[in-house]
Write an enzyme that holds these catalytic residues in place. Structure first.
Site, PDB file in Angstrom:
ATOM      1  N   ARG A  35      19.860  -2.680   0.953  1.00 31.85           N
ATOM      2  CA  ARG A  35      18.475  -2.445   0.584  1.00 31.85           C
ATOM      3  C   ARG A  35      17.499  -3.223   1.489  1.00 31.85           C
ATOM      4  O   ARG A  35      16.407  -3.565   1.069  1.00 31.85           O
ATOM      5  CB  ARG A  35      18.228  -2.784  -0.899  1.00 31.85           C
ATOM      6  CG  ARG A  35      19.139  -2.038  -1.860  1.00 31.85           C
ATOM      7  CD  ARG A  35      19.050  -0.537  -1.712  1.00 31.85           C
ATOM      8  NE  ARG A  35      17.689  -0.071  -1.752  1.00 31.85           N
ATOM      9  CZ  ARG A  35      17.023   0.197  -2.866  1.00 31.85           C
ATOM     10  NH1 ARG A  35      17.592   0.067  -4.013  1.00 31.85           N
ATOM     11  NH2 ARG A  35      15.789   0.635  -2.819  1.00 31.85           N
ATOM     12  N   ARG A  39      12.314  -2.515  -0.506  1.00 32.31           N
ATOM     13  CA  ARG A  39      12.287  -3.694  -1.357  1.00 32.31           C
ATOM     14  C   ARG A  39      11.314  -4.801  -0.963  1.00 32.31           C
ATOM     15  O   ARG A  39      10.237  -4.847  -1.483  1.00 32.31           O
ATOM     16  CB  ARG A  39      13.704  -4.253  -1.526  1.00 32.31           C
ATOM     17  CG  ARG A  39      14.618  -3.366  -2.380  1.00 32.31           C
ATOM     18  CD  ARG A  39      14.542  -3.765  -3.824  1.00 32.31           C
ATOM     19  NE  ARG A  39      15.116  -2.806  -4.736  1.00 32.31           N
ATOM     20  CZ  ARG A  39      16.343  -2.888  -5.263  1.00 32.31           C
ATOM     21  NH1 ARG A  39      17.128  -3.889  -4.928  1.00 32.31           N
ATOM     22  NH2 ARG A  39      16.756  -1.986  -6.111  1.00 32.31           N
ATOM     23  N   TYR A 161      24.065   9.891 -12.875  1.00 32.18           N
ATOM     24  CA  TYR A 161      22.657  10.324 -12.821  1.00 32.18           C
ATOM     25  C   TYR A 161      22.513  11.788 -13.227  1.00 32.18           C
ATOM     26  O   TYR A 161      21.598  12.156 -13.962  1.00 32.18           O
ATOM     27  CB  TYR A 161      22.091  10.144 -11.407  1.00 32.18           C
ATOM     28  CG  TYR A 161      21.583   8.753 -11.120  1.00 32.18           C
ATOM     29  CD1 TYR A 161      20.504   8.221 -11.820  1.00 32.18           C
ATOM     30  CD2 TYR A 161      22.160   7.977 -10.128  1.00 32.18           C
ATOM     31  CE1 TYR A 161      20.031   6.947 -11.539  1.00 32.18           C
ATOM     32  CE2 TYR A 161      21.688   6.698  -9.846  1.00 32.18           C
ATOM     33  CZ  TYR A 161      20.629   6.192 -10.555  1.00 32.18           C
ATOM     34  OH  TYR A 161      20.163   4.932 -10.282  1.00 32.18           O
TER      35      TYR A 161
END
Ligand code: CP3
Length: 361
Positions: A35, A39, A161
């Site tokens: 990430r 972020r 998901y």
């Protein structure tokens, strides 16, 4: 850190990361951060003020701009493409959107056998050509400075998901379908496995030097459920990619599954901080590499705490080849980017991981 000045930096970031991924000697330990492209970077936030997430991901120029930000700022050896684990769903006929601070949301989740049967297995270049264009551009822009890293969500995490419709702590609907209707589950996993395999194969053809499979929610499963409902599909993906490029398996909270994960056949296993690096490594297959494993919350404790933890990780490699330095999970948004710049320099400055070994032999 007396060794900093003498460290012979003789490899490019790309060569260094790929050598470690193959278990070969390196000048210094390669490093990148999960990430890293979003972020915590102010330059990323500025870009996002001008463009929504999906626009950045779908526009190769913008995606590459975001991908290069951490390469410039942190000096890392891996450039993970700005994208999301959910993008392969685009070609499956399952629309999703990215809700700020929440994550992926699917308004019409997959809940029945008929829903699964309707899922399309598309050609990855047709369905997600913008990802492949971004990788081609990234490779050109990097010029070997860092390895271009592609990735995808793993079938289990994507199924979570797809069935739940959004992020969740326990994914109760997804697990209920898995346990209660295994036939539908296996059909969904088989379709996702084909989609992910095609997607990662196309990424490698477009220039990804290595690929990471993110199975973020795997820690929800016990050993028996993993064996029956997930491991065969993960194994199939790594078998298909084996001769194409190095592969990395990512998960977190999976200490109890480490030997089973290793047996699915990735070149490297990304581990979290729950076990010391050497202990985690001893659970992997012979010759398998390891990625990790600094606790990302440690970075909030300031530089001294971070440096001591990094030193401990490097010491625990004991000169073995096949280590890529990373965090155990993604960078937290509150992280001070300067600590990551310092950390990269520290890992690079710590010298060749083989010095101890060579001196001792
Ligand atoms: O290193 C990078 O930043 C490269 C690109 C990348 C993104 N997501 C971009 C992104 C990567 C490697 C991911 C992986 C990802 N996405 C995972 C696996 C890693 C993990 O943390 O376990 C997961 C579970 C997702 C799903 C997802 N996407 C969530 C939960 C969220 C919202 C919360 C968050 O992380 O910000 C996203 C959105 C997302 N993906 C953003 C970025 C930069 C934030 C979008 C924004 O700028 O508003």
């Amino acid at each position: 850190m007396t060794a900093v000045a003498q460290t012979p930096i003789s490899m490019t970031g790309r060569d260094r990361l790929l050598a470690a991924a193959r278990g070969e000697p390196v000048d210094v330990t390669p490093v990148w951060y999960m990430r890293q492209a979003g972020r915590c970077l102010p330059e990323y936030r500025a870009l996002r003020e001008r463009h929504p997430f999906m626009e950045v991901a779908h526009t190769p120029d913008l995606a590459v701009e975001a991908t290069l930000m951490p390469v410039e700022r942190f000096g890392v050896d891996g450039a993970v493409l700005f994208a999301d684990i959910m993008l392969p769903l685009g070609g499956m006929g399952v629309p999703f959107r990215m809700e700020p601070k929440v994550g992926p949301v699917i308004d019409a989740p997959i809940r029945t056998r008929a829903d699964v049967e309707r899922i399309v297995i598309a050609d990855a270049d047709e369905a997600t050509g913008y990802v492949m264009d971004a990788l081609r551009l990234l490779r050109r822009e990097l010029g070997g400075r860092a390895a271009a890293l592609g990735f995808s969500g793993a079938p289990f995490t994507l199924a979570c998901y797809l069935i739940e419709g959004h992020g969740s702590r326990e994914y109760p609907r997804a697990k209920a379908l898995m346990y209660g209707d295994p036939e539908t589950w296996h059909l969904l996993m088989a379709k996702l496995t084909e989609v992910v395999t095609r997607y990662l194969t196309a990424q490698i053809a477009a220039g990804a030097d290595a690929v990471q499979l993110f199975d973020s929610w795997l820690g929800l499963l016990g050993t028996e459920a993993y064996r029956e409902f997930v491991a065969p599909y993960t194994t199939r993906i790594f078998a298909a990619l084996r001769s194409l490029a190095p592969t990395i398996h990512f998960s977190t909270g999976t200490t109890h599954l480490l030997d089973q994960i290793a047996a699915t056949g990735p070149d490297l296993v990304s581990v979290d901080w729950r076990l010391p690096l050497d202990e985690a490594w001893s659970r992997l297959a012979p010759g398998q590499g390891i990625q990790g494993n600094l606790d990302p919350t440690l970075l909030m404790g300031g530089w001294d705490v971070t440096r001591r933890a990094a030193e401990d990780i490097l010491r625990r490699t004991a000169g073995r080849s096949g280590h890529i330095f990373n965090l155990g999970h993604g960078i937290l948004p509150e992280t001070d980017p300067d600590v990551l710049t310092q950390l990269t320099a520290y890992v690079h400055g710590a010298g060749a991981p083989f010095e101890v070994d060579q001196a001792g032999n």
